[in-house]
Design a protein around this motif. Sequence first.
Motif, mmCIF file in Angstrom:
data_model
loop_
_atom_site.group_PDB
_atom_site.id
_atom_site.type_symbol
_atom_site.label_atom_id
_atom_site.label_comp_id
_atom_site.label_asym_id
_atom_site.label_seq_id
_atom_site.Cartn_x
_atom_site.Cartn_y
_atom_site.Cartn_z
ATOM 1 N N LYS A 10 23.644 27.275 27.201
ATOM 2 C CA LYS A 10 24.708 26.277 27.322
ATOM 3 C C LYS A 10 24.374 25.059 26.477
ATOM 4 C CE LYS A 10 26.114 22.277 29.357
ATOM 5 N NZ LYS A 10 25.438 21.014 29.656
ATOM 6 N N GLY A 214 30.623 17.346 34.643
ATOM 7 C CA GLY A 214 29.282 17.850 34.338
ATOM 8 C C GLY A 214 29.130 19.333 34.641
ATOM 9 N N ASP A 217 27.076 23.111 33.060
ATOM 10 C CA ASP A 217 25.803 23.719 33.467
ATOM 11 C C ASP A 217 26.076 24.813 34.499
ATOM 12 O OD1 ASP A 217 24.542 21.670 32.016
ATOM 13 O OD2 ASP A 217 24.250 20.409 33.796
ATOM 14 N N LYS A 272 21.187 13.502 36.014
ATOM 15 C CA LYS A 272 22.364 14.107 35.384
ATOM 16 C C LYS A 272 21.993 15.305 34.503
ATOM 17 C CE LYS A 272 26.147 12.509 32.567
ATOM 18 N NZ LYS A 272 26.194 11.876 31.242
#
Length: 476
Positions: A10, A214, A217, A272
């Motif tokens: 990723k 976010g 992931d 993060k």
Amino acid sequence: MCAQKTLVMKFGGTSVGSAEALTNAARIVQDAKRDWGRVVVVASAMSGVTNLLLDSASLAATGKVDSLPQAESTLREKHFAAADALLRDETARAQTKADIAALIQSLVDLCRAIAILGEASPRALDAVASLGERMSVLLLAVVVDESGIPARAIESTRFVVTNAHYQNAHPDFDATAKRTRVALFPLLDAGVVPVTTGFIGATPDGVITTLGRGGSDYSAAILGAALPADDVWIWTDVDGVMSADPRIVPAAQTLPEISYSEIAELAYYGAKVLHPKTIRPVVDRGIGLRICNTFNPSHPGTRLVVNAKSNGKPANGRVVKAVTAIQRQRLVTIEGRGMLGVPGVAARAFAAVASTGTSVPLITQASSEQSICLAVPSENAEAVLSALEKSFAREIEDNDIDRVWATDDVSIVTVVGAGMRHTPGVAGKVFSQLGDNHVNVLAIAQGSSEVSISFVVEAADTEKAVRALHSLIVAG
Ligand code: ADP
Ligand code: ASP
Ligand code: MG
């Protein structure tokens, strides 16, 4: 390495955020394809794009569409500049730019519709937010393809099946596994690298959803589980998981290994670098997870392991391994002597909070039961307060509950380290370190796994607290 092994990689927003980054990413894919038979790439939107898209939608909801042309040209400039710099084949370049232009036009159409309705529904916001990833994969796929590795852009809406919980959708792992194999195996069998959108999925009816900010992931972990992959590598803009956010603590160091329970606490409490939902799907299936730096690919980064070698004692003899912070929280307190012994107060309080869809990262209750205190994200605090006031209206009127109130913005600072479990006196040391640095602690909670201790501090003390606690890790 065995040719049939499968690797999911990723690339985050910065890792696809410029022509230079895209070149690095393509080189990394090239290298990986040499060692791994089957490589799947998951990409985020170019850095800053998701925020820009969502800001445009929020403005449109208030009837403002004047800044749309500006947003359009920023998006065009960002994507086209990379296409012009990198894509050599004229036809491929023209096609990629036309496909990206069509997606930018969708933004304009969606925002105009939102402005007419005067409201941006969560479903509309997901449609808008999805555009960033849908644009970036078009670019990355061609860059990889032109580097000599056959690659194809493919939207994950075709195979990541989720419920209709817009903006925070939950995947259906079984349906996703079936569809992922149907969509990706023919490409993988043919030696093609699928370059797919992170962050987004679709309901069984095909309506676009997102997995939460976010969430790319998490997409990588979902696909890792679906294929299944042997390894999932998260390429970002720092050398792996570090002892603190290097933006706050420049002396932060990479943790070469971290255990699942440690990374879970770190991610949950604000680091993060990894979305907290990423961990479960890979741990459950024994898939390897690695976090590494697109801009420093020879650095080994961080490996997740069942038990970090340093689990008991880190190499430098310190039990605290990392420190992290979540900002923009407010501490909500329900207090009153009449609560003493009233059964079910906590259950009702949490039911009221849950009815607002708010997640609660930290809870403390005084042993006297005279107060229950919980941290909630600042943007949810008003809704939580009114839900609690409504739920306890009678007790408030009867003065059994004196008040329900919230602090101004605070932060939750958390120290993490599996070694803390077996080491007495860590909380004391950490407390005195905060005291010595004049940081006032408003509340404290220890994670149930004893791998973390969290402190609530004033917003203004956040960085000071993180730095002070980090010095416990590096000091002698
Ligand atoms: P991406 O776009 O690649 O997903 P993110 O911005 O989401 O990247 O996450 C990477 C950032 O996480 C880093 O640039 C860093 O500032 C931040 N970060 C916070 N805590 C940590 C930590 N403990 N270790 C590494 N990075 C951290
Ligand atoms: N582009 C999405 C976001 O900014 C997802 C991600 O980057 O992981 O939230
Ligand atoms: Mg990220």
